[in-house]
Design an enzyme around this catalytic site. Structure first.
Site, PDB file in Angstrom:
ATOM      1  N   LYS A  77       0.817  -1.215   0.000  1.00 35.71           N
ATOM      2  CA  LYS A  77       0.000   0.000   0.000  1.00 35.71           C
ATOM      3  C   LYS A  77       0.857   1.274   0.000  1.00 35.71           C
ATOM      4  O   LYS A  77       0.596   2.208  -0.759  1.00 35.71           O
ATOM      5  CB  LYS A  77      -0.936  -0.033   1.211  1.00 35.71           C
ATOM      6  CG  LYS A  77      -1.891   1.136   1.329  1.00 35.71           C
ATOM      7  CD  LYS A  77      -3.062   0.872   2.235  1.00 35.71           C
ATOM      8  CE  LYS A  77      -2.782   0.045   3.454  1.00 35.71           C
ATOM      9  NZ  LYS A  77      -1.778   0.523   4.379  1.00 35.71           N
ATOM     10  N   THR A  79       3.919   1.512  -1.007  1.00 33.11           N
ATOM     11  CA  THR A  79       4.626   1.551  -2.286  1.00 33.11           C
ATOM     12  C   THR A  79       3.742   2.137  -3.379  1.00 33.11           C
ATOM     13  O   THR A  79       4.181   2.979  -4.176  1.00 33.11           O
ATOM     14  CB  THR A  79       5.081   0.126  -2.674  1.00 33.11           C
ATOM     15  OG1 THR A  79       5.928  -0.380  -1.644  1.00 33.11           O
ATOM     16  CG2 THR A  79       5.832   0.129  -3.997  1.00 33.11           C
ATOM     17  N   ARG A 100       2.484   8.287   6.916  1.00 37.59           N
ATOM     18  CA  ARG A 100       2.782   8.187   8.335  1.00 37.59           C
ATOM     19  C   ARG A 100       4.280   7.957   8.553  1.00 37.59           C
ATOM     20  O   ARG A 100       4.993   7.548   7.646  1.00 37.59           O
ATOM     21  CB  ARG A 100       2.020   7.002   8.960  1.00 37.59           C
ATOM     22  CG  ARG A 100       0.524   7.161   8.978  1.00 37.59           C
ATOM     23  CD  ARG A 100      -0.138   5.904   9.511  1.00 37.59           C
ATOM     24  NE  ARG A 100       0.053   4.771   8.599  1.00 37.59           N
ATOM     25  CZ  ARG A 100      -0.141   3.505   8.940  1.00 37.59           C
ATOM     26  NH1 ARG A 100      -0.509   3.206  10.180  1.00 37.59           N
ATOM     27  NH2 ARG A 100       0.032   2.533   8.067  1.00 37.59           N
ATOM     28  N   LYS A 111       7.071  -6.614  10.506  1.00 39.20           N
ATOM     29  CA  LYS A 111       6.337  -5.935   9.437  1.00 39.20           C
ATOM     30  C   LYS A 111       7.264  -5.163   8.502  1.00 39.20           C
ATOM     31  O   LYS A 111       7.022  -5.046   7.313  1.00 39.20           O
ATOM     32  CB  LYS A 111       5.301  -4.980  10.040  1.00 39.20           C
ATOM     33  CG  LYS A 111       4.456  -4.248   9.004  1.00 39.20           C
ATOM     34  CD  LYS A 111       3.415  -3.356   9.684  1.00 39.20           C
ATOM     35  CE  LYS A 111       2.578  -2.615   8.648  1.00 39.20           C
ATOM     36  NZ  LYS A 111       3.361  -1.604   7.916  1.00 39.20           N
ATOM     37  N   ALA A 279      -2.975   1.290  13.077  1.00 37.40           N
ATOM     38  CA  ALA A 279      -4.335   1.239  12.544  1.00 37.40           C
ATOM     39  C   ALA A 279      -5.215   0.199  13.213  1.00 37.40           C
ATOM     40  O   ALA A 279      -6.432   0.308  13.166  1.00 37.40           O
ATOM     41  CB  ALA A 279      -4.305   0.989  11.038  1.00 37.40           C
ATOM     42  N   PHE A 307      -3.378  -0.620   7.081  1.00 36.95           N
ATOM     43  CA  PHE A 307      -3.993  -1.923   6.856  1.00 36.95           C
ATOM     44  C   PHE A 307      -5.125  -1.844   5.827  1.00 36.95           C
ATOM     45  O   PHE A 307      -5.074  -1.040   4.913  1.00 36.95           O
ATOM     46  CB  PHE A 307      -4.445  -2.531   8.178  1.00 36.95           C
ATOM     47  CG  PHE A 307      -3.322  -2.783   9.135  1.00 36.95           C
ATOM     48  CD1 PHE A 307      -2.166  -3.425   8.719  1.00 36.95           C
ATOM     49  CD2 PHE A 307      -3.385  -2.360  10.450  1.00 36.95           C
ATOM     50  CE1 PHE A 307      -1.103  -3.666   9.595  1.00 36.95           C
ATOM     51  CE2 PHE A 307      -2.329  -2.590  11.330  1.00 36.95           C
ATOM     52  CZ  PHE A 307      -1.199  -3.241  10.903  1.00 36.95           C
ATOM     53  N   PHE A 387       3.295  -8.378  -8.872  1.00 39.21           N
ATOM     54  CA  PHE A 387       4.516  -9.057  -8.443  1.00 39.21           C
ATOM     55  C   PHE A 387       5.080  -9.823  -9.644  1.00 39.21           C
ATOM     56  O   PHE A 387       4.346 -10.196 -10.556  1.00 39.21           O
ATOM     57  CB  PHE A 387       4.225 -10.038  -7.303  1.00 39.21           C
ATOM     58  CG  PHE A 387       4.165  -9.396  -5.942  1.00 39.21           C
ATOM     59  CD1 PHE A 387       4.989  -9.842  -4.918  1.00 39.21           C
ATOM     60  CD2 PHE A 387       3.284  -8.354  -5.674  1.00 39.21           C
ATOM     61  CE1 PHE A 387       4.926  -9.265  -3.651  1.00 39.21           C
ATOM     62  CE2 PHE A 387       3.221  -7.778  -4.420  1.00 39.21           C
ATOM     63  CZ  PHE A 387       4.044  -8.232  -3.405  1.00 39.21           C
ATOM     64  N   TRP A 415       6.708  -0.694  -7.985  1.00 36.95           N
ATOM     65  CA  TRP A 415       7.854  -1.254  -7.268  1.00 36.95           C
ATOM     66  C   TRP A 415       9.018  -1.467  -8.236  1.00 36.95           C
ATOM     67  O   TRP A 415      10.169  -1.167  -7.922  1.00 36.95           O
ATOM     68  CB  TRP A 415       7.457  -2.591  -6.626  1.00 36.95           C
ATOM     69  CG  TRP A 415       8.572  -3.248  -5.867  1.00 36.95           C
ATOM     70  CD1 TRP A 415       8.928  -3.043  -4.567  1.00 36.95           C
ATOM     71  CD2 TRP A 415       9.503  -4.219  -6.386  1.00 36.95           C
ATOM     72  NE1 TRP A 415      10.018  -3.820  -4.228  1.00 36.95           N
ATOM     73  CE2 TRP A 415      10.395  -4.552  -5.329  1.00 36.95           C
ATOM     74  CE3 TRP A 415       9.662  -4.846  -7.624  1.00 36.95           C
ATOM     75  CZ2 TRP A 415      11.425  -5.486  -5.479  1.00 36.95           C
ATOM     76  CZ3 TRP A 415      10.700  -5.766  -7.777  1.00 36.95           C
ATOM     77  CH2 TRP A 415      11.561  -6.075  -6.713  1.00 36.95           C
TER      78      TRP A 415
END
Length: 562
Positions: A77, A79, A100, A111, A279, A307, A387, A415
């Site tokens: 998210k 990214t 954030r 994480k 979150a 999230f 991906f 990405w």
């Protein structure tokens, strides 16, 4: 698909970035030297006076990036948020990314950081993921100063008649340290304080973090701090920071932390990074000040909420947008083929194998989040965060699924390709903003009862049949009613992995109820917290934390930081 190509790590890409001096980034936004304070060559603090100076300027469009429920397979998210900001600038739009601040707990745990990835990162990545400009440390200091002042007040005679058994204010540290969840303090004799049970939260779960992120200015922050409930008297009456008369001291410790931080992306797109409440145990959005400032300095603001849409987007809409007077113009729902397959029952070991059937089952999770955004009245687009293991048939399936439902969808490869990989998403978002109007409206009214508000979220956002409350939670709700706190929004503390309060129920669970175990009053922040499931406010470290791979080279450069 070329599987033999060299794939650089995030830190390798970041170390080769061609960054501009922060003065150039500030100048590109029309900021004068009076509008910012340098923190080295590539970071700056923005003056709150910028908002006053630009108060009559029209607001830019606010684009919220959210996602399906996260899985170990990854969603990306942050990214996509960074990549979309870069892509918007590539097509000639003036855009700012608003994110954030990462917490050291997840950074050194499991994480990871929160600065994006690949060729869609905010820079300087190493600084941002570690100590940055010290904002989180300032919150730690303010939180723990209050804790020390509470215990000193009791030791010195307890004029406010605080019941030591009913103190709700905990100490914090910006690390995952399960050993500190429940402790006893004040041992060692009468001169060492009053013995009592206590505990630690992670810093980003502190109410002071939520206050910093929801405050409009210094005065508003001071007023919010004064309202913080630190405990109760034996008669049940709340005791606040204002009763202790220390809100001024706490504000002093936070006077620089409240200033947003200006940085840049790999492609020199301006980025404002400020605040970082979790979150699942807090409201999961960057600061109101940062988002509003970004909307005054640009035509498009790309921001995110933590999230999935069941947590981050719901809280952005019900808490941040409502309390901060922000109108979200569009939403991006991020999904990956890998995560969708996990929601469809595919094991992590089999994610690289094409599985259309598993993918089809996992689409139910995406569908529920689409329904939720629809319910709020905000137009949206699905971003397929690609991906390298995704097959053409899998991507085509998701695209066709969206087209059959007349839902806008864009394949996103930020990405791997940075802004260039987000051009389709950027053009789609601009088209949506040009052709559709947001009819944003919260799902509940503030004058609904506490129980009604929680039930509305559970049924309309999670898809639950209803809500059960423990006797303890009901007693707390009755006390909140008696204290006049009923008209505040709700902040649900729930697992991020499932729409339900059971982290093992992936996909789109049905026939479940939400169990509210405990309520907490965050009166200074301006919301009530409902704790469900097994959510912890002090996470623990995994068996092999990310910290095991971290080091510095002989020149002091970071190694193993993603």
């Amino acid at each position: 698909m070329n599987t033999n190509r060299i794939v650089h790590t995030d830190i390798e890409i970041a170390n080769n970035a061609d960054m501009k001096k922060i003065a150039e980034i500030a100048a590109s936004l029309g900021l004068s030297e009076q509008d910012w304070e340098p923190y080295g060559k590539y970071k700056a603090k923005l003056s709150l006076g910028v908002l006053d100076r630009l108060k009559d300027k029209p607001n830019g469009k606010v684009i919220l990036v959210t996602s399906i429920n996260p899985t170990p397979a990854g969603e990306g998210k942050s990214t996509v948020t960074v990549g979309l900001g870069q892509a918007l600038n590539k097509i000639g739009k003036k855009a700012i990314v608003a994110l954030r601040e990462p917490s050291l707990g997840p950074t050194m745990g499991i994480k990871g950081g929160a600065s994006g990835g690949g060729y869609a990162q905010v820079m300087p990545m190493e600084d941002i993921n570690l100590h940055f400009t010290g904002d989180i440390h300032a919150i730690t200091a303010a939180n723990n100063a209050l804790a020390a002042l509470i215990d000193n007040h009791i030791f010195q005679g307890n004029q406010c008649e605080i019941d030591p058994r009913k103190i709700v204010w905990k100490r914090v540290v910006d690390l995952n340290d399960r050993a500190l969840r429940n402790i006893v303090i004040g041992l060692g004799g009468e001169k060492q304080g009053v013995p009592r049970e206590d505990g630690f939260n992670i810093t980003v779960a502190s109410e002071i973090m939520a206050i910093l992120c929801l405050a409009k200015n210094l005065d508003d922050m001071r007023e919010r701090l004064a309202k913080v409930v630190i405990g109760y008297k034996t008669n049940g009456k709340a005791v606040t920071v204002g009763d202790l008369q220390v809100e001024g001291a706490l504000t002093l410790l936070l006077k620089e932390a409240i200033m947003p931080n200006l940085v840049q992306t790999l492609e020199n797109t301006p980025a404002i990074i400020h605040g970082g409440p979790f979150a699942n145990i807090a409201h999961g959005c960057n600061s109101v000040i940062a988002t509003k400032m970004a909307s005054k300095l640009s035509d498009y603001v790309v921001t995110e909420a933590g999230f999935g849409a069941d947590l981050g987007a719901e809280k952005f809409f019900h808490i941040k947008a409502r309390l901060g007077d922000i109108n979200p113009d569009a939403v991006v729902i991020v999904a990956t083929i890998r995560a969708l397959k996990m929601h469809g029952g595919v094991t992590s070991e089999a994610l690289s194998v094409e599985n259309i059937a598993g993918l089809a089952d996992g689409m139910k999770n995406l569908e529920k989040h689409m329904e939720t955004i629809d319910a709020f009245g905000v137009p949206y687009v699905i971003a397929i965060n690609k991906f390298i293991t995704d097959t053409e048939a899998e991507v085509a399936y998701v695209q066709k699924w969206c087209e059959e439902r007349k839902v806008e969808v864009a394949l996103t490869e930020v990405w791997e390709h940075g802004g260039e990989g987000g051009l389709s998403l950027a053009n789609t978002i601009v088209e949506i903003l040009d052709q559709q109007t947001s009819n944003f409206k919260p799902l509940y009214a503030l004058d609904d009862t506490i129980e009604q508000k929680i039930t509305t979220i559970a049924q309309k956002v999670y898809g639950a049949d209803g809500v059960n409350f423990t006797d303890h939670a009901r007693e707390q709700i009755d006390a909140f009613h008696a204290n006049g706190w009923s008209n505040l929004p709700i902040c649900m503390a729930k697992t991020q992995y499932s729409l339900s309060d059971d982290s093992a129920l992936l996909g789109r669970p049905e026939g479940f109820t939400i169990m509210v175990k405990e309520m907490r009053a965050s009166i200074g922040a301006g919301f009530l917290v409902a704790l469900t499931g097994d959510v912890l406010t002090m996470p623990g470290l995994p068996k092999e934390p990310a910290a095991l791979k971290m080091d510095v080279d002989q020149n002091g450069n970071a190694i193993g930081l993603f």
